[in-house]
Design an enzyme around this catalytic site. Sequence first.
Site, PDB file in Angstrom:
ATOM      1  CG  PHE A 175      -8.715  -4.886   5.444  1.00  0.00           C
ATOM      2  CD1 PHE A 175      -7.372  -4.852   5.098  1.00  0.00           C
ATOM      3  CD2 PHE A 175      -9.275  -3.759   6.032  1.00  0.00           C
ATOM      4  CE1 PHE A 175      -6.603  -3.724   5.338  1.00  0.00           C
ATOM      5  CE2 PHE A 175      -8.520  -2.625   6.280  1.00  0.00           C
ATOM      6  CZ  PHE A 175      -7.178  -2.600   5.920  1.00  0.00           C
ATOM      7  CG  ASP A 176     -10.553 -12.285   2.574  1.00  0.00           C
ATOM      8  OD1 ASP A 176     -11.652 -12.569   3.075  1.00  0.00           O
ATOM      9  OD2 ASP A 176      -9.722 -13.147   2.220  1.00  0.00           O
TER      10      ASP A 176
END
Length: 300
Positions: free
Chosen positions: A161-162
């Site tokens: 995930f960012d």
Amino acid sequence: MAVSLDNKLVVAISSRALFNFEEENAIFESGDPQAYMRLQLERLEQPARPGIAFSLIKKLLAFNDTTAQRVEVVILSRNDPVSGMRIFRSGHANEIKLERGVFTQGRSPFRYLRPLRAHLFLSANADDVREALAAGFPSARVLTESVLAGNNYPNEVRIAFDGDAVLFSDEAERVFQAQGLDAFQAHELSKATQPLPEGPFKPLLAALHRLQQAGTPAMRIRTALVTARSAPAHERAIRTLMQWDIRVDEAMFLGGLAKGEFLREFEPDFFFDDQTGHVDHAARHVPSGHVAAGISNLQR
């Protein structure tokens, strides 16, 4: 006893995100839906090849066993019901258990996410994803040009995930875009002990955490935070996860370095990012999805 999706991780996914229907989709996009339906019917006995999100879905379904059904995958598709027959047959041929589907014959299917109480929606249709995000569901546009996931970790669901505008809100990103890097760093340092507001994918991360805790020894989840943040702005991100009582297995604070090569080493089954530049680059290395949330997507 009534059938229920309570206490399950529910993933809604379009047919193009799960299977490789790019050749068929080209006919659909040409404006001839009848020719598309005929082709799907002609290929009814020909299983579709795995698509970009196939590895993620197959591994999540491996959390189900004879003692408990912990994950539910529902096809949510603009396809017609006739084409839906091929989708279910392709699932059987590829050894993934698909039991439920909604087929809307060209209409947006996102409104059915609410009765499903979906934790994730994956689609190749950008408009459907935007509507789903606006309705409060973690959603991403699958980049069908992405490379497929590798097979080095058959017993791990690996998801990257960012941070800002994905797991966290875009509060800090707004400071960065308005005032620059120095102001961003100063802002995050001054608020290091104040948790970031949650972003659109925090509910998915929490659901994965619950699945891991209730899961099976045969399959586990490994998560990574892959962010352009660097020290000292890293501290607020870490403290936010601690305050949520959710851990990630790996964290990469890259200070603006391109994420693709780092993701290639992590080998996720899927990566989520809000910025098209990052996700386009990542798609050269790993299965990737664009999260059309936050200030970076306001003008897109």
